[in-house]
Design a protein around this motif. Structure first.
Motif, mmCIF file in Angstrom:
data_model
loop_
_atom_site.group_PDB
_atom_site.id
_atom_site.type_symbol
_atom_site.label_atom_id
_atom_site.label_comp_id
_atom_site.label_asym_id
_atom_site.label_seq_id
_atom_site.Cartn_x
_atom_site.Cartn_y
_atom_site.Cartn_z
ATOM 1 N N GLY A 209 40.214 35.647 35.987
ATOM 2 C CA GLY A 209 39.729 36.650 35.041
ATOM 3 C C GLY A 209 40.498 37.940 35.094
ATOM 4 N N SER A 210 39.753 39.064 35.111
ATOM 5 C CA SER A 210 40.374 40.391 35.036
ATOM 6 C C SER A 210 39.706 41.318 36.044
ATOM 7 N N ARG A 211 40.421 42.383 36.368
ATOM 8 C CA ARG A 211 39.880 43.433 37.229
ATOM 9 C C ARG A 211 40.040 44.772 36.522
ATOM 10 N N LEU A 212 38.961 45.532 36.459
ATOM 11 C CA LEU A 212 39.016 46.879 35.931
ATOM 12 C C LEU A 212 39.092 47.861 37.087
ATOM 13 N N GLU A 213 39.975 48.828 36.975
ATOM 14 C CA GLU A 213 40.092 49.909 37.955
ATOM 15 C C GLU A 213 39.571 51.177 37.299
ATOM 16 N N LEU A 214 38.545 51.760 37.895
ATOM 17 C CA LEU A 214 37.773 52.822 37.245
ATOM 18 C C LEU A 214 37.643 54.031 38.161
ATOM 19 N N LEU A 215 37.910 55.218 37.608
ATOM 20 C CA LEU A 215 37.649 56.475 38.302
ATOM 21 C C LEU A 215 36.611 57.240 37.492
ATOM 22 N N LEU A 216 35.465 57.509 38.119
ATOM 23 C CA LEU A 216 34.357 58.187 37.463
ATOM 24 C C LEU A 216 34.176 59.592 38.009
ATOM 25 N N ARG B 281 39.805 57.653 34.547
ATOM 26 C CA ARG B 281 40.824 56.601 34.400
ATOM 27 C C ARG B 281 40.139 55.252 34.281
ATOM 28 N N LEU B 282 40.703 54.385 33.452
ATOM 29 C CA LEU B 282 40.205 53.025 33.303
ATOM 30 C C LEU B 282 41.374 52.138 32.905
ATOM 31 N N ALA B 283 41.617 51.098 33.679
ATOM 32 C CA ALA B 283 42.728 50.188 33.397
ATOM 33 C C ALA B 283 42.305 48.772 33.726
#
Length: 242
Positions: A181-188, A172-174
């Protein structure tokens, strides 16, 4: 004839420890942490077990360390002991002598933990990546990355420069707006070779036109939130200690 070294007894108890790297201590390397942790074990008089051989080493196992420069709320270490101790008392004793910013969060007996080697229980992780990038640009880069079949990036490793697909590890990446700025939420999903969040940022630059770095407002700030057993069906990360 060289005298054979004394054989050490196997550990009678193993503890699994979750700790955090916070603030300026996110720049602590794995080697720096291991030195600090071994000093803390000695200062707290924890009855650590030792390996046999001519150069005995404390039975301390590290797994899934975050890259230098990343903050983390989910780092893990396993400690073999020659005497049985109370996990809660051990946590308090160690935390009292660890540097501020390297904070112990949980200590459990492996007898009450999920079965299996610690490294085998760390198959996925969740991250946030804070960027100075505008929400619109971040969202467009994420859309391009997610739509790609593969995103080849390169990174220098101990074995030289390696190329690998960063897209395959991303579950997941959002992108969401944040102040400044921005924040990315990442599941690796962990695999071989291991894809790191900075590899994903490189991929976003390559296929999504994301611009990061000092000349574009600052570097990404990486923070690991969780690390544990990745469940393919639910897309969630399980706790490797409980």
């Amino acid at each position: 004839m060289r005298q054979q070294p004394e054989q050490q007894a196997p550990p009678v108890q193993r503890l699994r420890i979750r700790y955090a790297k916070r603030g300026r201590l996110r720049f602590t390397s794995h080697r720096d942490f291991s030195r600090a942790f071994e000093r803390a074990v000695a200062r707290a008089r924890i009855p650590v077990a030792y390996s046999s051989g001519f150069n005995p080493h404390p039975r301390i196992s590290y797994a899934g360390a975050a890259p230098t420069g990343a903050a983390s709320e989910a780092e893990y270490v396993e400690l073999g002991l020659r005497e049985t101790v109370d996990p809660a008392a051990t946590k308090a004793a160690l935390d009292a002598v660890m540097p501020d910013g390297l904070d112990l969060l949980d200590v459990v007996d492996t007898a009450t933990s999920p079965k299996g080697a610690l490294a085998d229980l760390l198959t996925g992780s969740e991250w946030i990546i804070d960027l100075p990038t505008s929400p619109e640009d971040a969202a467009a880069a994420v859309e391009a990355f997610v739509a790609a079949e593969e995103v080849i990036v390169s990174r220098m490793t101990k074995k030289g420069l390696r190329e690998f697909d960063a897209r395959a590890a991303v579950v997941r990446l959002a992108a969401t707006p944040r102040e400044g700025g921005s924040r990315l939420e990442l599941l690796l999903k962990h695999g071989t070779p291991a894809v790191r969040p900075d590899d994903v940022v490189t991929g976003l630059e390559r296929v999504g036109g994301l611009k990061v770095g000092p000349e574009h407002g600052g570097l990404p700030l990486l923070t690991r939130l969780t690390q544990g057993v990745f469940d393919e069906e639910s897309g969630t990360i399980g706790d490797p200690l409980h």
